[in-house]
Design an enzyme around this catalytic site. Sequence first.
Site, PDB file in Angstrom:
ATOM      1  CG  HIS A  75      -2.095  -0.895   1.098  1.00  0.00           C
ATOM      2  ND1 HIS A  75      -3.270  -0.696   1.763  1.00  0.00           N
ATOM      3  CD2 HIS A  75      -2.275  -1.994   0.338  1.00  0.00           C
ATOM      4  CE1 HIS A  75      -4.126  -1.643   1.430  1.00  0.00           C
ATOM      5  NE2 HIS A  75      -3.540  -2.445   0.575  1.00  0.00           N
ATOM      6  CE1 TYR A 204      -5.153   3.993   8.634  1.00  0.00           C
ATOM      7  CE2 TYR A 204      -5.611   3.888  10.990  1.00  0.00           C
ATOM      8  CZ  TYR A 204      -4.897   3.459   9.889  1.00  0.00           C
ATOM      9  OH  TYR A 204      -3.924   2.496  10.037  1.00  0.00           O
ATOM     10  N   PRO A 296      -4.096   0.557  18.704  1.00  0.00           N
ATOM     11  CG  PRO A 296      -5.928  -0.764  18.125  1.00  0.00           C
ATOM     12  CD  PRO A 296      -5.296  -0.086  19.280  1.00  0.00           C
ATOM     13  CE  LYS A 300       4.139   3.488  13.308  1.00  0.00           C
ATOM     14  NZ  LYS A 300       4.042   2.920  11.963  1.00  0.00           N
ATOM     15  CE1 TYR A 388      -1.033   3.964   9.356  1.00  0.00           C
ATOM     16  CE2 TYR A 388      -0.010   3.197   7.321  1.00  0.00           C
ATOM     17  CZ  TYR A 388      -1.008   3.100   8.284  1.00  0.00           C
ATOM     18  OH  TYR A 388      -1.970   2.122   8.170  1.00  0.00           O
TER      19      TYR A 388
END
Length: 393
Positions: A75, A204, A296, A300, A388
């Site tokens: 991704h 998200y 979550p 990580k 990220y």
Amino acid sequence: MKTISTQVCIIGAGPSGLMLGQLLNDIGIDTIIVERASLDHVLSRVRAGVLEQGAVRLLERAGVGGRMHGEGLVHEGFAITCEDEIHRIDLAGLTGGQSVMVYGQTEVTRDLVDRRAETSGVTHYEVEAVELHDLDGDRPYVTCRVEGEELRIDCRFIAGCDGFHGASRRAVPESAIRTFEKVYPFGWLGILSDVPPVSHELIYASHSRGFALCSMRSMTRSRYYIQCNAGDSIDAWSDDQFWSELRRRLPPEIGEQLTTGPSFEKSIAPLRSFVAEPMRFGSLFLVGDAAHIVPPTGAKGLNLAASDVHYLFEGLQAYFGDSDSELLNAYSERALARVWRAVRFSWWMTTMLHRFPDHAPFERRILETELAYTLESDAAKSALAENYVGLPY
Ligand code: RFL
Ligand code: PHB
């Protein structure tokens, strides 16, 4: 009591213990893993889904890159939605071409269990009464019960890879450990369903009804989460209620595309940030969730387990290979520096994207402003993307 010996006794066959065990066995350092749960239980846990490049490299090094590269999904971006607005975070564009790998923890665990069996690594499952002894000397040992028989494992080091509720961290005297903790006033209700994901990238969603996350395990298997109340019972959430709540938290153009179906896994996870310092006590090294927990939202948890394993592996390799203790002595400091950065990032993502039942209007406005700024500013988006994809190690 039967006594056996090994160089490194590893407590716990989660991702930390299995990764460390494989890396060590592959360079000829002998390990024994003791695991409280059954093999079936270890293989059926769902949990995390996003791997940073560092974790991908470590898994390649452990000899389990094949299926991950074949079936995992690369991704290069994800979306953040804010009520009805959609913003893409171009991970590759913002980080000079970096990406993440979507490959479930369940698959990572299966690959590592299979590889350990192929390479004749020893793992005892369903062990009871695990206790750690003589941690402050250089001849520590572990006692446990395996199939009703008492077992003593003599070793040079113990790796505590037994998660947040394990025996390892509790074996450290209270005066030798400092803990930091934040419990969030909500949980995540997660489901797995064999339906195509609503989007080919993760979403998200920040919404006045609460956070939601659209993730996946493959192009035919979706993983969805919604923020729920900390005390909610799983029985109170039917599949229909889950899907309708998820749809309400997504922008209409995404919600309309959602394919629903029966869930085959449904669970509620509490959200917590936790760090124990230092990550070493004498001959015991704490690794992964045994030393720290992150909520979550930043994906990580599993990735921090991988970076801890990397630092500990380097230390043990130098110790056994070259009689050099320097890297091993630096383990806690090196690991914690990266842990705290991920703890900060996970706390920031969680705070910015969730609805806190106890927030005053002032705090709510500040967080709305934080999100708006993050989505507008290239500098802020770069910082988000850099964290990220994972800070280097
Ligand atoms: P694990 O995976 O908890 O493995 C620890 C292992 O130790 C065993 N054990 C013992 N063995 C012997 N003696 C004892 N006394 C023992 N006590 C426990 C356990 O049975 C287990 O097999 O820790 P590890 O290896 O450090 O790996 C860490 C990751 O599993 C963890 O960070 C992530 O899964 C966290 N996490 C998530 N991370 C994400 O990035 N994304 C997610 O969506 C996500 N969801 C989750 C999660 C963790 C959860 N937990 C721990 C409750 C969802 C849940 C429910
Ligand atoms: C998941 O797919 O389980 C997942 C993905 C991203 C997260 C957390 C969980 O931030």
